[in-house]
Scaffold this motif. Sequence first.
Motif, mmCIF file in Angstrom:
data_model
loop_
_atom_site.group_PDB
_atom_site.id
_atom_site.type_symbol
_atom_site.label_atom_id
_atom_site.label_comp_id
_atom_site.label_asym_id
_atom_site.label_seq_id
_atom_site.Cartn_x
_atom_site.Cartn_y
_atom_site.Cartn_z
ATOM 1 N N MET A 1 0.826 -1.197 0.000
ATOM 2 C CA MET A 1 0.000 0.000 0.000
ATOM 3 C C MET A 1 0.866 1.255 0.000
ATOM 4 O O MET A 1 1.827 1.362 0.764
ATOM 5 C CB MET A 1 -0.941 0.006 1.201
ATOM 6 N N VAL A 2 0.497 2.207 -0.851
ATOM 7 C CA VAL A 2 1.230 3.462 -0.997
ATOM 8 C C VAL A 2 0.307 4.618 -0.608
ATOM 9 O O VAL A 2 -0.858 4.677 -1.037
ATOM 10 C CB VAL A 2 1.716 3.648 -2.444
ATOM 11 N N HIS A 3 0.833 5.534 0.201
ATOM 12 C CA HIS A 3 0.055 6.704 0.606
ATOM 13 C C HIS A 3 0.116 7.768 -0.487
ATOM 14 O O HIS A 3 1.182 8.090 -0.992
ATOM 15 C CB HIS A 3 0.596 7.278 1.917
ATOM 16 N N GLU A 4 -1.038 8.310 -0.851
ATOM 17 C CA GLU A 4 -1.120 9.377 -1.839
ATOM 18 C C GLU A 4 -1.951 10.533 -1.282
ATOM 19 O O GLU A 4 -2.855 10.336 -0.464
ATOM 20 C CB GLU A 4 -1.759 8.874 -3.138
ATOM 21 N N GLY B 1 -2.193 25.028 5.904
ATOM 22 C CA GLY B 1 -2.077 25.217 4.461
ATOM 23 C C GLY B 1 -3.235 24.590 3.718
ATOM 24 O O GLY B 1 -4.297 24.333 4.305
ATOM 25 N N PRO B 2 -3.071 24.333 2.418
ATOM 26 C CA PRO B 2 -4.155 23.759 1.608
ATOM 27 C C PRO B 2 -4.584 22.391 2.145
ATOM 28 O O PRO B 2 -3.783 21.648 2.723
ATOM 29 C CB PRO B 2 -3.534 23.641 0.209
ATOM 30 N N LEU B 3 -5.851 22.059 1.911
ATOM 31 C CA LEU B 3 -6.363 20.758 2.328
ATOM 32 C C LEU B 3 -5.995 19.691 1.297
ATOM 33 O O LEU B 3 -6.026 19.936 0.085
ATOM 34 C CB LEU B 3 -7.885 20.814 2.474
ATOM 35 N N PHE B 4 -5.651 18.501 1.822
ATOM 36 C CA PHE B 4 -5.379 17.346 0.969
ATOM 37 C C PHE B 4 -6.194 16.173 1.473
ATOM 38 O O PHE B 4 -6.342 15.955 2.681
ATOM 39 C CB PHE B 4 -3.899 16.968 0.992
ATOM 40 N N GLY B 5 -6.726 15.400 0.529
ATOM 41 C CA GLY B 5 -7.324 14.124 0.881
ATOM 42 C C GLY B 5 -6.252 13.049 0.892
ATOM 43 O O GLY B 5 -5.257 13.136 0.150
ATOM 44 N N HIS B 6 -6.417 12.053 1.737
ATOM 45 C CA HIS B 6 -5.431 10.977 1.861
ATOM 46 C C HIS B 6 -6.060 9.657 1.433
ATOM 47 O O HIS B 6 -7.221 9.371 1.742
ATOM 48 C CB HIS B 6 -4.950 10.880 3.314
ATOM 49 N N ARG B 7 -5.267 8.874 0.717
ATOM 50 C CA ARG B 7 -5.733 7.546 0.330
ATOM 51 C C ARG B 7 -4.548 6.595 0.251
ATOM 52 O O ARG B 7 -3.397 7.027 0.107
ATOM 53 C CB ARG B 7 -6.442 7.590 -1.021
ATOM 54 N N TYR B 8 -4.852 5.305 0.396
ATOM 55 C CA TYR B 8 -3.854 4.262 0.225
ATOM 56 C C TYR B 8 -4.259 3.400 -0.962
ATOM 57 O O TYR B 8 -5.412 2.939 -1.043
ATOM 58 C CB TYR B 8 -3.743 3.405 1.483
ATOM 59 N N VAL B 9 -3.326 3.214 -1.868
ATOM 60 C CA VAL B 9 -3.613 2.432 -3.069
ATOM 61 C C VAL B 9 -2.583 1.316 -3.201
ATOM 62 O O VAL B 9 -1.429 1.458 -2.786
ATOM 63 C CB VAL B 9 -3.574 3.328 -4.328
ATOM 64 N N PRO B 10 -3.000 0.165 -3.747
ATOM 65 C CA PRO B 10 -2.060 -0.956 -3.893
ATOM 66 C C PRO B 10 -1.110 -0.741 -5.062
ATOM 67 O O PRO B 10 -1.483 -0.175 -6.088
ATOM 68 C CB PRO B 10 -2.983 -2.151 -4.134
#
Length: 349
Positions: A61-64, A117-126
């Motif tokens: 899993m990679v954090h984006e 600062g700016p808002l970011f959404g976080h997700r984990y993708v394979p």
Amino acid sequence: MITAPLPPEALARYPGLERLGRTTTRLHPRPGAVTPADSHVGGPLRWPADEPWPTCDVPYMVHEEVPIPADLATRMRTAERGRTRANVLTDDELDLHREIAALVGPGFSGWGSRNDGPLFGHRYVPRPHPVPNPMVALAQLRAADIPDLPRPGGADLLQVLWCPFEHSEAPWGPTVRLRWRREAELTDLLAEPPRGEVGTDRYVPRPCRLHPEQVVEYPYPDELPDDLRRLVDEDDDEDDEEADEEAEEEAEEEAADYVATFMAPGWKVGGYANWSLTDPRPTPCPRCAGPTTLTLVVDSWERGAARWQPPPSDGDPDEATGVVVGRHGALRVFACLSCPDVPFLLDQQ
């Protein structure tokens, strides 16, 4: 001896508990030089030269981070100001949460900002490994050193390896392999194992010598017979009857007192599982659906309460291995000792 004896009055509070005692071997890992002939954490394994080294081909899993548009961030802050209670989301906020989750996409795990600062959404993708990734040696355990180590099929050595990346396979974390062996059969050994990629440093253990100590522990409260479980519940109920908030806080501490007294923390082999985070879960064999045995606990912490604390001369062992599981939790290995290939399952607390 490292663990202080159980106070006699502790058992006296729960008549009949003593008969449920089960031994477990606390491993007490401490940094030190180790060899393939030792029981250890993070050291070299007695690995047959003609046997392939285990690799992992499970996607990791990679954090984006996904930028959240400024107008959406503004709408979110406006909706937050509409709250009538500080910790209760408005309907508008709930709708915006769903909108952000849809924008971020599969693997969504939340959002936030750095230093306002700016808002970011976080997700984990394979993401697949470019090539099968060689695993890392986590532990080697000898039955000659560890009295509670199971010996399926006459094996007297357990080797544990894992892939030091986050994987989505339950539970979230490293993929794990076990090798059960007979030491007498190990002659021609691998000189140097292959080295793979590391995604998470906290999954690469420091070499540690073990100082095994066999102690007795007792079942988690929810796994006690009804009469004993009622005694534990009564202890909690008495405290819950107190009217003021301070007494309620004391009651919560009482609820954990049984576990802190009767269940060993830290790396250990055998014994009982602590279900404080999730309550008991079924642990059937993935092959035959029969019962499994708690074989190994890989813990982020060694220090427990009261009697479980190491003596002052032993130093602070909490970061001895460098291994951190989940949110400073523990990974437990439950093995089926009836099936010939010793299948196992993992649970994380």
